[in-house]
Write an enzyme that holds these catalytic residues in place. Structure first.
Site, PDB file in Angstrom:
ATOM      1  CG  ASP A  13     -13.768  -3.074  25.527  1.00  0.00           C
ATOM      2  OD1 ASP A  13     -14.313  -3.560  24.527  1.00  0.00           O
ATOM      3  OD2 ASP A  13     -13.656  -3.686  26.610  1.00  0.00           O
ATOM      4  CG  ASN A  43     -12.108  -8.959  27.755  1.00  0.00           C
ATOM      5  OD1 ASN A  43     -11.174  -8.314  27.277  1.00  0.00           O
ATOM      6  ND2 ASN A  43     -13.314  -8.439  27.925  1.00  0.00           N
ATOM      7  CD  GLU A 138     -19.233  -9.827  23.219  1.00  0.00           C
ATOM      8  OE1 GLU A 138     -19.717  -8.896  23.861  1.00  0.00           O
ATOM      9  OE2 GLU A 138     -18.006  -9.975  23.063  1.00  0.00           O
ATOM     10  CB  THR A 218     -20.548 -15.290  37.754  1.00  0.00           C
ATOM     11  OG1 THR A 218     -21.275 -14.990  36.567  1.00  0.00           O
ATOM     12  CG2 THR A 218     -19.413 -16.231  37.408  1.00  0.00           C
ATOM     13  N   GLY A 223     -20.955 -13.570  45.141  1.00  0.00           N
ATOM     14  CA  GLY A 223     -20.014 -14.678  44.955  1.00  0.00           C
ATOM     15  C   GLY A 223     -20.390 -15.598  43.804  1.00  0.00           C
ATOM     16  CG  ASP A 250     -15.251 -11.441  29.651  1.00  0.00           C
ATOM     17  OD1 ASP A 250     -16.204 -12.221  29.491  1.00  0.00           O
ATOM     18  OD2 ASP A 250     -15.225 -10.293  29.168  1.00  0.00           O
TER      19      ASP A 250
HETATM   20  O1  RIB Z   1     -17.433  -8.750  28.980  1.00  0.00           O
HETATM   21  C1  RIB Z   1     -16.882  -7.489  28.745  1.00  0.00           C
HETATM   22  C2  RIB Z   1     -16.736  -7.237  27.290  1.00  0.00           C
HETATM   23  O2  RIB Z   1     -18.020  -7.188  26.700  1.00  0.00           O
HETATM   24  C3  RIB Z   1     -16.072  -5.915  26.967  1.00  0.00           C
HETATM   25  O3  RIB Z   1     -14.680  -6.010  26.872  1.00  0.00           O
HETATM   26  C4  RIB Z   1     -16.746  -5.505  25.673  1.00  0.00           C
HETATM   27  O4  RIB Z   1     -15.907  -5.591  24.558  1.00  0.00           O
HETATM   28  C5  RIB Z   1     -17.970  -6.419  25.531  1.00  0.00           C
HETATM   29  O5  RIB Z   1     -17.799  -7.288  24.509  1.00  0.00           O
END
Ligand code: RIB
Length: 299
Positions: A13, A43, A138, A218, A223, A250
């Protein structure tokens, strides 16, 4: 204690602080830049490891400087990276995160993450009955589906965090025990927008019953809401000074998986994970504010 296996993305990031986004054709001078290991998969794996879970990550990086940096970082965080493979002639995933006063704007360049396809050996080696498989979107959707189906077949608990939302999720539902969208992603699942906020919980319950899948939404500052057999329970978020919301979802998912691997009920797991996610927003960077179990208990 059972294991958490995270199947997902790994990014570097690049967090740039700027007053506003540039217009097309404009050059702006920003304030600062920081580099943090990110990617939803990495994460979530780190969040689970910080609270003491035994975590394996299945993912892909490029054969470049960012790749070796993220790999070493994950090792230091006590994530088992033996199923993180490196690919030549492709870059490690990168997320350009523009940190603006009002919120973040993110562009993800997936790079090696999109080459994560051949995971059969890794799944066979890592996933056993009662383990928890946690995944997101992703990486290629076919890989996510394969991972969920295989884990379900082995008797593992499967959690899908449908982020960023993709319609392919609908075909994955037969292999998903728990799905954890945010509010926007939940509307994606529904296929329409909820115009009356008072209807939100009813929509959740109906969806969960129809799809035979435990639903946990979420809801940011509001909350977390989750379904039980016949009702929706909402746990309000505690107020903290917000520095950076990147990775809060995450953190929630990683701790949730860790708690379920420890044998907690969904209700106990959601309470603890919600506190963890709240704590995570008090520091800059997706993983910086991810708490340990002791920090959550002290909160
Ligand atoms: O959810 C956050 C993440 O989304 C970040 O760390 C970034 O890399 C994106 O993938």
């Amino acid at each position: 204690m059972k294991k958490v296996i995270v199947l997902g993305s790994i990014n570097m990031d690049m967090v740039m602080e700027t007053d506003r986004l540039p217009k097309v054709g404009e050059t702006l001078l920003g304030e600062s830049i920081d580099y943090y290991v990110g990617g939803k998969g990495a994460n979530q794996a780190v969040a689970a490891a910080r609270v003491g879970a035994n975590v394996s990550l299945i993912g892909k990086i490029g054969d470049d400087t960012f790749g070796s940096k993220v790999y070493k970082h994950l090792e230091r965080e006590k994530v088992d990276v033996t199923a993180v493979t490196s690919e030549k002639n492709i870059f490690t995933g990168v997320a350009s995160i523009f940190k603006l006063k009002e919120d973040n704007a993110i562009v993800v360049l997936p790079g090696a993450n999109m080459l994560l396809s051949d995971i059969v050996d890794e799944l066979n080696e890592k996933v056993n009955a009662q383990d928890v498989l946690l995944t997101q979107l992703e990486i290629p959707v076919e890989t996510v589906k394969k991972g969920l189906a295989s884990a379900k077949d082995k008797g593992a608990i499967t959690i899908l965090n449908p982020a960023p939302y993709n319609e392919a999720v609908i075909d994955m539902l037969p292999f998903v025990d728990i799905i954890t969208p945010n509010e926007t992603e939940f509307e994606g699942l529904l296929g329409y927008s909820i115009t009356d906020p008072a209807q939100f919980e009813e929509e959740m319950l109906n969806w969960s019953l129809q799809n035979k899948t435990q639903l946990i939404v979420t809801r940011g500052g509001q909350g977390i809401s989750y379904t039980t057999k016949n009702e929706v329970v909402t746990i309000a978020a505690e107020k903290v000074p917000v520095v950076d919301t990147t990775g809060a979802g995450d953190t929630f998912n990683g701790i949730l998986a860790a708690c379920l691997a420890k044998g907690m009920t969904v209700s106990e797991a959601v309470k603890l994970s919600g506190k963890g996610a709240t704590l995570s927003v008090t520091k800059l960077g997706a993983q910086t504010g991810m708490p340990t179990l002791a920090e959550i208990n002290a909160f």
